[in-house]
Design a protein around this motif. Structure first.
Motif, PDB file in Angstrom:
ATOM      1  N   ILE A  71      36.978  -6.373  34.677  1.00 18.93           N
ATOM      2  CA  ILE A  71      37.351  -5.631  33.473  1.00 18.93           C
ATOM      3  C   ILE A  71      36.520  -4.358  33.389  1.00 18.93           C
ATOM      4  O   ILE A  71      35.292  -4.424  33.378  1.00 18.93           O
ATOM      5  CB  ILE A  71      37.099  -6.497  32.228  1.00 18.93           C
ATOM      6  N   ILE A 125      40.224  -5.742  26.420  1.00 17.09           N
ATOM      7  CA  ILE A 125      40.733  -6.862  27.231  1.00 17.09           C
ATOM      8  C   ILE A 125      42.217  -6.973  26.953  1.00 17.09           C
ATOM      9  O   ILE A 125      42.628  -7.294  25.847  1.00 17.09           O
ATOM     10  CB  ILE A 125      39.987  -8.165  26.893  1.00 17.09           C
ATOM     11  N   LEU A 149      42.342 -13.749  30.218  1.00 20.40           N
ATOM     12  CA  LEU A 149      41.296 -13.875  31.223  1.00 20.40           C
ATOM     13  C   LEU A 149      41.344 -15.242  31.879  1.00 20.40           C
ATOM     14  O   LEU A 149      41.522 -16.252  31.207  1.00 20.40           O
ATOM     15  CB  LEU A 149      39.928 -13.742  30.549  1.00 20.40           C
ATOM     16  N   THR A 189      37.117 -14.363  35.868  1.00 21.80           N
ATOM     17  CA  THR A 189      37.067 -12.993  35.352  1.00 21.80           C
ATOM     18  C   THR A 189      36.181 -12.922  34.107  1.00 21.80           C
ATOM     19  O   THR A 189      35.433 -11.964  33.909  1.00 21.80           O
ATOM     20  CB  THR A 189      38.484 -12.500  34.996  1.00 21.80           C
ATOM     21  N   ALA A 190      36.267 -13.952  33.276  1.00 17.77           N
ATOM     22  CA  ALA A 190      35.479 -13.970  32.041  1.00 17.77           C
ATOM     23  C   ALA A 190      33.985 -14.006  32.365  1.00 17.77           C
ATOM     24  O   ALA A 190      33.190 -13.272  31.764  1.00 17.77           O
ATOM     25  CB  ALA A 190      35.871 -15.165  31.176  1.00 17.77           C
ATOM     26  N   ILE A 197      37.090 -19.612  27.356  1.00 18.00           N
ATOM     27  CA  ILE A 197      36.992 -18.162  27.125  1.00 18.00           C
ATOM     28  C   ILE A 197      36.322 -17.877  25.776  1.00 18.00           C
ATOM     29  O   ILE A 197      35.505 -16.963  25.660  1.00 18.00           O
ATOM     30  CB  ILE A 197      38.399 -17.520  27.157  1.00 18.00           C
TER      31      ILE A 197
END
Lengths: 118, 118
Positions: A3, A16, A20, A24-25, A58
């Motif tokens: 990101i 964002i 996610l 990726t998070a 998340i």
């Protein structure tokens, strides 16, 4: 893909725009803390307008990244929290009490600037 | 994953922080034009500080997206062009003559605002 984190004056902006995955998070969490350290940012705006659902993992990462950013001395504003996301956060007991929220990116930045002037 | 496009007041901000594959580049082109249309943006800042090499396909897509944005009435500023990228663009005959450039995101935004005031 990671990101992107934009630096604008003393603040970091993140939008964002797609859901996610866990990897990726976690990468985002690491990148953001690294960037706060590198840039000496005083504020962070995370816009999640496009996210209309988050799972518990998340939500926890988001909660953690806010706490960690605060520990590093950056004020965090979360913008564009959708109803379902607000419900998930509350149900999971993720406390956003001390976190500023705002409708959108503009308002988030304005809020940060006001806060820093005080 | 697509490249997030941030809206800040009348401008769109994009930071391309990792090398683009062809598919992502085309998706970005489509997303940006769509977003200009949706938001009525008057300016676009594309920051490519983190890109230190572009191939001919990506350079062409970048050139095209600038032309197309202009056709749609948005001013474009490209920020953070690295030496090798400048060379590639020139060698490929991608004309950025009418495009404003700036050192970084802040300067790019300032430039857009000045331009719009004139």
């Amino acid at each position: 893909m990671r990101i992107p984190i934009l630096k604008l004056r003393d603040n970091l902006l993140i939008s964002i725009q797609w859901e996610l995955d866990d990897q990726t998070a976690l990468q985002f969490q690491e990148d953001l803390l690294q960037k706060i350290h590198q840039t000496n940012a005083s504020g962070v705006v995370i816009d999640i307008t496009s996210i209309d659902f988050i799972d518990s993992f998340i939500a926890k990462v988001l909660g953690d990244v806010i706490e960690m950013s605060k520990l590093m001395g950056a004020k965090v504003v979360i913008t564009g929290i959708q109803p379902a996301v607000a419900i998930t956060l509350l149900e999971l007991g993720i406390r956003l009490e001390d976190v500023m929220t705002a409708l959108d990116l503009e308002n988030g930045l304005d809020k940060l600037e006001q806060e820093l002037e005080d």
